[in-house]
Design a protein around this motif. Structure first.
Motif, mmCIF file in Angstrom:
data_model
loop_
_atom_site.group_PDB
_atom_site.id
_atom_site.type_symbol
_atom_site.label_atom_id
_atom_site.label_comp_id
_atom_site.label_asym_id
_atom_site.label_seq_id
_atom_site.Cartn_x
_atom_site.Cartn_y
_atom_site.Cartn_z
ATOM 1 N N VAL A 125 24.292 -17.995 -7.629
ATOM 2 C CA VAL A 125 23.196 -17.502 -6.797
ATOM 3 C C VAL A 125 23.578 -16.198 -6.119
ATOM 4 C CG1 VAL A 125 23.896 -18.901 -4.793
ATOM 5 C CG2 VAL A 125 21.524 -18.124 -5.009
ATOM 6 N N GLN A 126 22.615 -15.265 -6.086
ATOM 7 C CA GLN A 126 22.792 -13.973 -5.438
ATOM 8 C C GLN A 126 21.543 -13.656 -4.624
ATOM 9 O OE1 GLN A 126 25.323 -11.589 -5.507
ATOM 10 N NE2 GLN A 126 26.605 -13.101 -6.533
ATOM 11 N N LEU A 127 21.694 -12.819 -3.635
ATOM 12 C CA LEU A 127 20.531 -12.257 -2.961
ATOM 13 C C LEU A 127 19.893 -11.222 -3.883
ATOM 14 C CD1 LEU A 127 22.068 -11.754 0.590
ATOM 15 C CD2 LEU A 127 20.265 -13.388 -0.012
ATOM 16 N N ALA A 128 18.579 -11.156 -3.872
ATOM 17 C CA ALA A 128 17.857 -10.177 -4.693
ATOM 18 C C ALA A 128 16.772 -9.521 -3.848
ATOM 19 C CB ALA A 128 17.240 -10.850 -5.918
ATOM 20 N N GLY A 129 16.394 -8.290 -4.226
ATOM 21 C CA GLY A 129 15.464 -7.514 -3.431
ATOM 22 C C GLY A 129 14.112 -7.297 -4.087
ATOM 23 N N LEU A 130 13.360 -6.410 -3.467
ATOM 24 C CA LEU A 130 11.995 -6.144 -3.900
ATOM 25 C C LEU A 130 11.919 -5.578 -5.314
ATOM 26 C CD1 LEU A 130 10.681 -4.411 -0.639
ATOM 27 C CD2 LEU A 130 10.301 -6.773 -1.342
ATOM 28 N N GLY A 131 12.935 -4.797 -5.707
ATOM 29 C CA GLY A 131 12.900 -4.189 -7.040
ATOM 30 C C GLY A 131 12.845 -5.223 -8.141
ATOM 31 N N LYS A 139 0.864 -1.176 0.000
ATOM 32 C CA LYS A 139 0.000 0.000 0.000
ATOM 33 C C LYS A 139 0.891 1.213 0.000
ATOM 34 C CE LYS A 139 -1.169 1.863 4.362
ATOM 35 N NZ LYS A 139 -1.937 1.976 5.506
ATOM 36 N N SER A 140 1.490 1.552 -1.080
ATOM 37 C CA SER A 140 2.497 2.575 -1.011
ATOM 38 C C SER A 140 2.939 3.131 -2.333
ATOM 39 C CB SER A 140 3.718 2.010 -0.308
ATOM 40 O OG SER A 140 4.128 0.862 -0.973
ATOM 41 N N ALA A 141 3.997 3.948 -2.301
ATOM 42 C CA ALA A 141 4.590 4.506 -3.502
ATOM 43 C C ALA A 141 5.449 3.461 -4.170
ATOM 44 C CB ALA A 141 5.424 5.722 -3.150
ATOM 45 N N SER A 142 5.881 3.748 -5.399
ATOM 46 C CA SER A 142 6.523 2.705 -6.189
ATOM 47 C C SER A 142 7.949 2.443 -5.780
ATOM 48 C CB SER A 142 6.509 3.094 -7.667
ATOM 49 O OG SER A 142 7.430 4.115 -7.892
ATOM 50 N N VAL A 143 8.402 1.204 -6.089
ATOM 51 C CA VAL A 143 9.783 0.859 -5.842
ATOM 52 C C VAL A 143 10.683 1.644 -6.781
ATOM 53 C CG1 VAL A 143 10.441 -1.049 -7.346
ATOM 54 C CG2 VAL A 143 10.991 -1.117 -4.953
#
Length: 477
Positions: free
Chosen positions: A318-324, A5-9
């Motif tokens: 393999v890498q960590l990845a985020g919400l974007g 519920k928010s502004a965009s990434v």
């Protein structure tokens, strides 16, 4: 199946401190060798703080502000960083150079040092990535009445669902309107036991919903209990190399080649010191359109298990990845984001989710909330049913990307309103602007040319089948 519920990434990335896009490198020391003060001191200039310039940052690249009070995969309900919760992997994210943002009431990584959002997206498509989704709500429903209870609040056929099989479903409003309270994944662990994952941003709303429905069920004589797995980890390992990475981490007693999309199994991960983890629920599936797994992990082992996956895979696999990256991947896969593409005013039929309703539940007296309304919508008006007035479809948009709220209008006639965009972003895989939204029934066929008003300017758009990028799920022949 995630939301906010928010502004965009996109806005989050633009306004946050810049992170280098050079080739990937990552901390090789395990988290256990780093103390909290060292992590904070080392990373503070770039990554240790929560971005406060955007107090309401969300996962979707489509939103300016949210229309709803609840959302999947997150919300910005917390008003300050002090009020935010931390997943079990919080310190691990900082140790790997994460840029943290408020999301779903948690501190969550949006991207990592050394890897841009688009590069992380591409790495997932080509290799594999680990996404922390521990903020989502994991629940267990058990008891002799658990199946009947869940078949009342969802349109799923859980009697026919095999043990250790999963299905996408929706929680339906009790008023019979067919509106979607939340979307969810249901996994049958036994005839009287179900694992249910719901959205972080819908936690309070869903808790109230389940409390009310459980009270009704118990009053009617059903035996059903609910347990929330608070503090548990949930990680999504996604991409074409996900199976190889997970296989190397397991103790050798789990055959992933026999585990297909929509199935689950318990498996143990090898830990340091000759130990193995507790049995972990491993489900084959995910939110990216790639092959992959979601792994539910007890709080005490979440960090160790995640570190082991990174260790055995190595930086090349393999890498960590985020919400974007997660958001652009899910949009390319044509997957809904609750609070944007789904809400309580939308029915499964309007949302192009009719496929989640099995044939034996396609009748007005099927016994789930909204069955009469939903089943009348399944039959178009031309065949005597009520049909629907709008449908969720995909679009390829020429020019500037279309974001949530952009109006869809007739080609050459901006005064003829046809619908609205609910999600949109530039597609890293296609090099085109993609979007999804709701359009007037009759205009929903693939190839239909329309226009989308982007900042008041008409942009050509074409109705397009989803997924935009072909799914690569591992299915049996």
């Amino acid at each position: 199946m995630q939301s906010l519920k928010s502004a965009s990434v996109t806005n989050a990335v633009r306004s946050a401190p810049r992170i280098s896009q050079r080739s990937v490198s990552r901390t090789t020391r395990p988290l256990s060798t780093l103390n909290s003060s060292a992590i904070t001191t080392t990373l503070r200039p770039q990554t240790s703080r929560t971005v406060s310039r955007n107090p309401a940052i969300g996962l979707s690249t489509t939103l300016l502000t949210s229309r709803t009070q609840h959302a999947r995969h997150g919300s910005s309900s917390a008003s300050s960083s002090e009020a935010l919760q931390k997943t079990p992997l919080y310190d691990l994210h900082l140790a790997h150079g994460a840029q943290m943002v408020p999301f779903g009431g948690f501190h969550m990584p949006v991207q990592y040092k050394g890897l841009s959002v688009s590069a992380s997206h591409a790495f997932t498509r080509e290799h594999s990535s680990i996404f922390d989704v521990s903020h989502m709500v994991q629940r267990i429903f058990s008891g002799s009445g658990a199946r009947e209870f869940l078949e009342r609040v969802t349109p799923s056929d859980l009697a026919s669902l095999g043990v250790h099989r999963s299905t996408l479903s929706v929680l339906l409003k009790a008023d019979g309107s067919g509106g979607i309270v939340d979307d969810t994944i249901l996994t049958k662990l036994a005839e009287d036991k179900f694992y249910v994952v719901t959205n972080a941003g819908c936690r309070e709303k869903d808790n109230e919903y389940f409390d009310q429905e459980l009270a009704k069920a118990k009053a009617s004589g059903l035996e059903v209990n609910q347990e929330q797995l608070d503090g548990w980890g949930l990680v999504a390992l996604q991409g074409p190399e996900a199976e190889a990475v997970l296989a190397d981490a397991l103790d050798g007693n789990t055959d992933l080649k026999q585990l297909y999309f929509g199935q689950s199994v318990y498996g143990k991960v090898k830990l340091d010191g000759g130990k193995t983890s507790a049995p972990l629920l491993i489900s084959r599936g995910g939110y990216t359109g790639e092959d992959g797994f979601e792994i539910s992990i007890p709080p005490s082992e979440t960090v160790e298990v995640t570190e082991k996956l990174l260790q055995v895979g190595g930086v090349e696999k393999v890498q960590l990845a985020g919400l974007g990256a997660r958001d652009s991947l899910r949009l390319e896969a044509g997957m809904c984001l609750y609070g944007h593409d789904l809400d309580e005013t939308v029915s499964p039929v309007e949302a192009a989710l009719s496929w989640i309703i099995p044939p034996n539940r396609r009748k007005a007296d099927a016994g789930y909330y909204g069955a009469e309304t939903i089943n009348s919508q399944l039959t178009p008006k031309s065949k005597g049913g009520n049909g629907v007035v709008r449908r969720r479809v995909g679009f390829i948009v020429t020019g500037a990307p279309a974001r949530e709220g952009a109006e869809i209008v007739a080609k050459g006639d901006p005064t003829t309103k046809l619908g609205r965009i609910t999600s949109g972003c530039p597609s890293p895989s296609l090099g085109k602007n993609i979007a999804m939204g709701y359009i007037k029934d009759g205009q929903h066929k693939s190839g239909t040319e329309v226009e989308v008003l982007v900042r008041g300017k008409p942009r050509p758009a074409v109705v397009t089948k989803m997924p935009f990028v072909p799914s690569k799920y591992y299915k049996s022949a």
